[in-house]
Scaffold this motif. Structure first.
Motif, PDB file in Angstrom:
ATOM      1  N   VAL A 223       0.877  -1.175   0.000  1.00 14.00           N
ATOM      2  CA  VAL A 223       0.000   0.000   0.000  1.00 14.00           C
ATOM      3  C   VAL A 223       0.910   1.220   0.000  1.00 14.00           C
ATOM      4  CG1 VAL A 223      -1.741   1.305   1.280  1.00 14.00           C
ATOM      5  CG2 VAL A 223      -1.833  -1.200   1.244  1.00 14.00           C
ATOM      6  N   LYS A 224       0.701   2.117  -0.950  1.00 16.00           N
ATOM      7  CA  LYS A 224       1.572   3.276  -1.099  1.00 16.00           C
ATOM      8  C   LYS A 224       0.933   4.499  -0.444  1.00 16.00           C
ATOM      9  CE  LYS A 224       3.423   1.322  -5.368  1.00 16.00           C
ATOM     10  NZ  LYS A 224       3.522   1.439  -6.847  1.00 16.00           N
ATOM     11  N   LEU A 225       1.737   5.205   0.342  1.00 14.84           N
ATOM     12  CA  LEU A 225       1.277   6.386   1.064  1.00 14.84           C
ATOM     13  C   LEU A 225       1.875   7.633   0.418  1.00 14.84           C
ATOM     14  CD1 LEU A 225       1.933   5.086   4.717  1.00 14.84           C
ATOM     15  CD2 LEU A 225      -0.022   4.599   3.217  1.00 14.84           C
ATOM     16  N   PHE A 226       1.038   8.672   0.225  1.00 12.18           N
ATOM     17  CA  PHE A 226       1.488   9.875  -0.480  1.00 12.18           C
ATOM     18  C   PHE A 226       1.252  11.144   0.329  1.00 12.18           C
ATOM     19  CE2 PHE A 226       0.956   6.827  -3.857  1.00 12.18           C
ATOM     20  CZ  PHE A 226       1.905   7.165  -4.812  1.00 12.18           C
ATOM     21  N   HIS A 227       2.176  12.085   0.156  1.00  8.33           N
ATOM     22  CA  HIS A 227       2.007  13.450   0.664  1.00  8.33           C
ATOM     23  C   HIS A 227       1.479  14.289  -0.500  1.00  8.33           C
ATOM     24  CE1 HIS A 227       2.716  16.744   3.442  1.00  8.33           C
ATOM     25  NE2 HIS A 227       3.440  17.401   2.550  1.00  8.33           N
ATOM     26  N   SER A 228       0.406  13.784  -1.088  1.00 13.81           N
ATOM     27  CA  SER A 228      -0.186  14.373  -2.292  1.00 13.81           C
ATOM     28  C   SER A 228      -1.587  13.798  -2.431  1.00 13.81           C
ATOM     29  CB  SER A 228       0.657  14.018  -3.526  1.00 13.81           C
ATOM     30  OG  SER A 228      -0.088  14.126  -4.714  1.00 13.81           O
ATOM     31  N   ASP A 229      -2.554  14.645  -2.771  1.00 16.94           N
ATOM     32  CA  ASP A 229      -3.942  14.181  -2.877  1.00 16.94           C
ATOM     33  C   ASP A 229      -4.196  13.349  -4.128  1.00 16.94           C
ATOM     34  OD1 ASP A 229      -4.790  15.410  -0.505  1.00 16.94           O
ATOM     35  OD2 ASP A 229      -5.092  17.334  -1.524  1.00 16.94           O
ATOM     36  N   THR A 230      -3.263  13.410  -5.102  1.00 16.32           N
ATOM     37  CA  THR A 230      -3.487  12.735  -6.386  1.00 16.32           C
ATOM     38  C   THR A 230      -2.620  11.492  -6.580  1.00 16.32           C
ATOM     39  OG1 THR A 230      -1.845  14.171  -7.437  1.00 16.32           O
ATOM     40  CG2 THR A 230      -4.157  14.896  -7.497  1.00 16.32           C
ATOM     41  N   ALA A 256      -2.967  10.835   0.932  1.00 13.46           N
ATOM     42  CA  ALA A 256      -3.693   9.884   0.087  1.00 13.46           C
ATOM     43  C   ALA A 256      -2.965   8.547   0.107  1.00 13.46           C
ATOM     44  CB  ALA A 256      -3.805  10.401  -1.346  1.00 13.46           C
ATOM     45  N   ILE A 257      -3.695   7.493  -0.221  1.00 15.64           N
ATOM     46  CA  ILE A 257      -3.086   6.168  -0.319  1.00 15.64           C
ATOM     47  C   ILE A 257      -3.428   5.562  -1.674  1.00 15.64           C
ATOM     48  CG2 ILE A 257      -3.279   5.818   2.168  1.00 15.64           C
ATOM     49  CD1 ILE A 257      -5.535   3.752   1.510  1.00 15.64           C
ATOM     50  N   GLN A 258      -2.589   4.641  -2.107  1.00 17.41           N
ATOM     51  CA  GLN A 258      -2.845   3.931  -3.358  1.00 17.41           C
ATOM     52  C   GLN A 258      -2.765   2.434  -3.092  1.00 17.41           C
ATOM     53  OE1 GLN A 258       0.048   3.688  -6.812  1.00 17.41           O
ATOM     54  NE2 GLN A 258      -1.436   5.110  -7.688  1.00 17.41           N
ATOM     55  N   THR A 259      -3.833   1.740  -3.416  1.00 19.74           N
ATOM     56  CA  THR A 259      -3.861   0.297  -3.259  1.00 19.74           C
ATOM     57  C   THR A 259      -4.493  -0.327  -4.491  1.00 19.74           C
ATOM     58  OG1 THR A 259      -4.664  -1.522  -1.870  1.00 19.74           O
ATOM     59  CG2 THR A 259      -6.048   0.440  -1.980  1.00 19.74           C
ATOM     60  N   ASN A 260      -3.879  -1.384  -4.993  1.00 19.88           N
ATOM     61  CA  ASN A 260      -4.328  -2.034  -6.230  1.00 19.88           C
ATOM     62  C   ASN A 260      -4.441  -1.045  -7.384  1.00 19.88           C
ATOM     63  OD1 ASN A 260      -4.599  -4.579  -4.949  1.00 19.88           O
ATOM     64  ND2 ASN A 260      -6.625  -3.996  -4.184  1.00 19.88           N
ATOM     65  N   ALA A 274      -1.114   6.364   9.732  1.00 18.46           N
ATOM     66  CA  ALA A 274      -1.554   5.897   8.412  1.00 18.46           C
ATOM     67  C   ALA A 274      -1.057   4.477   8.152  1.00 18.46           C
ATOM     68  CB  ALA A 274      -1.037   6.840   7.331  1.00 18.46           C
ATOM     69  N   CYS A 275       0.178   4.222   8.526  1.00 15.23           N
ATOM     70  CA  CYS A 275       0.754   2.889   8.336  1.00 15.23           C
ATOM     71  C   CYS A 275      -0.045   1.845   9.107  1.00 15.23           C
ATOM     72  CB  CYS A 275       2.216   2.895   8.781  1.00 15.23           C
ATOM     73  SG  CYS A 275       3.034   1.281   8.719  1.00 15.23           S
ATOM     74  N   LYS A 276      -0.324   2.121  10.363  1.00 15.30           N
ATOM     75  CA  LYS A 276      -1.065   1.172  11.191  1.00 15.30           C
ATOM     76  C   LYS A 276      -2.499   0.992  10.686  1.00 15.30           C
ATOM     77  CE  LYS A 276       1.557   2.105  15.437  1.00 15.30           C
ATOM     78  NZ  LYS A 276       1.511   2.673  16.814  1.00 15.30           N
ATOM     79  N   ARG A 277      -3.082   2.067  10.185  1.00 18.74           N
ATOM     80  CA  ARG A 277      -4.480   2.022   9.754  1.00 18.74           C
ATOM     81  C   ARG A 277      -4.654   1.300   8.426  1.00 18.74           C
ATOM     82  NH1 ARG A 277      -7.571   7.644   9.955  1.00 18.74           N
ATOM     83  NH2 ARG A 277      -6.944   7.336  12.139  1.00 18.74           N
ATOM     84  N   PHE A 278      -3.709   1.480   7.514  1.00 18.59           N
ATOM     85  CA  PHE A 278      -3.884   0.945   6.158  1.00 18.59           C
ATOM     86  C   PHE A 278      -2.949  -0.220   5.825  1.00 18.59           C
ATOM     87  CE2 PHE A 278      -5.139   5.494   5.899  1.00 18.59           C
ATOM     88  CZ  PHE A 278      -6.487   5.300   5.625  1.00 18.59           C
ATOM     89  N   LYS A 279      -2.211  -0.676   6.803  1.00 18.01           N
ATOM     90  CA  LYS A 279      -1.300  -1.804   6.597  1.00 18.01           C
ATOM     91  C   LYS A 279      -2.087  -3.040   6.153  1.00 18.01           C
ATOM     92  CE  LYS A 279       2.398  -4.091   9.237  1.00 18.01           C
ATOM     93  NZ  LYS A 279       3.079  -4.101  10.545  1.00 18.01           N
TER      94      LYS A 279
END
Length: 280
Positions: A223-230, A256-260, A274-279
């Motif tokens: 799961v990729k985490l971004f300091h960007s809304d897009t 924002a996050i990117q998954t699949n 964010a890491c703990k929440r979306f891991k």
């Protein structure tokens, strides 16, 4: 693979009918030869087949321990050990030069398993050469260059640049097997990373932090985490089930996050949360 299995079965059959020490010794010799062949085969098959080869190796090791016990060589059977996993390209040589063009002054040759401490006091490195390609780097000590670039031959390695477009200023290279703590943790030398042939802008950070943040980027479940809304720039981290979220403390907040492959805007939160929440 089939011929190897037949050989193993025949070896087991021969030794099972052996009653005297000489025949047991002969059987032990054949099992050890088979184990050597399995170790060679392990690095020549794909990852899925490696699991099957690993199982065969374990069974051979167990058979060897039983034969050794019968000869009273060992009072207790040794713990079977599978052949060590070798990352793709880990045996590729990385040449270190005190020359920007790799034309002279070879300092040393390293790979993923090199003990970098032996390069203490060996001079500075100005460029590296991998598979015949010369890459200019920021001048650094030989021991530091070894730690930074010894994984350059790994086809799954992550290249780190002090450049947003990955065109110059290669800062370091790490892989899933790297010790992130051995990399420099001072200054913002990581502006972008290259995975395969794709350059990805990241939130500026140190080499150590970039290693912690992107070790999992090749994971299919990342799961990729971004300091960007897009999700187009300023990637903060790529996490999977093995990521230690606490080690990401100090990185940028997540927007924002990117998954699949899908980007999802989230309420701005700190990276550890964010890491703990979306891991995954």
């Amino acid at each position: 693979m089939k011929s190897l299995l037949v050989f193993i079965i025949l070896t087991a059959a021969i030794t099972s009918y052996s009653a005297d020490d000489q025949k047991v010794k002969s059987g032990l010799f054949e099992v050890q030869n088979a184990q050597n062949q399995v170790n060679i085969l392990f690095n020549e098959v794909n990852p899925q087949q490696q699991e099957r080869v690993r199982y065969i190796s374990q069974r051979l090791a167990l058979a060897e321990s039983y034969l050794q016990q019968s000869l009273n060589q060992y009072p207790n059977p040794p713990t079977p050990q599978p052949p060590p996993y070798q990352p793709p390209g880990s045996d590729v040589k990385v040449e270190l030069f005190q020359s920007d063009s790799c034309q002279g002054d070879l300092i040393g040759i390293v790979n993923a398993s090199t003990d970098c401490s032996k390069f203490s006091g060996a001079g500075n490195v100005w460029a590296i050469r991998v598979n015949g390609k010369c890459q200019d780097i920021d001048d650094t000590s030989a021991i530091n260059a070894c730690r930074l670039y010894q994984n350059a031959g790994n086809t799954q390695a992550v290249k780190v640049y002090k450049s947003d477009n990955c065109t110059d200023s290669l800062s370091g290279i790490f892989s899933t097997f790297s010790n992130c703590e051995s990399l420099p943790n001072n200054g913002n030398n990581a502006w972008a990373i290259m995975v395969g042939n794709k350059c990805q802008d990241i939130a500026d950070t140190s080499l150590t932090m970039s290693c912690r943040a992107f070790k999992a980027i090749n994971s299919q479940r990342a799961v990729k985490l971004f300091h960007s809304d897009t999700c187009n720039e300023s990637m903060v981290a790529a996490i999977d089930q093995n990521t230690n979220c606490e080690t990401l403390l100090g990185l940028e907040n997540v927007w924002a996050i990117q998954t699949n492959g899908q980007c999802q805007d989230v309420s701005d939160i700190d990276v550890v949360t964010a890491c703990k929440r979306f891991k995954p």
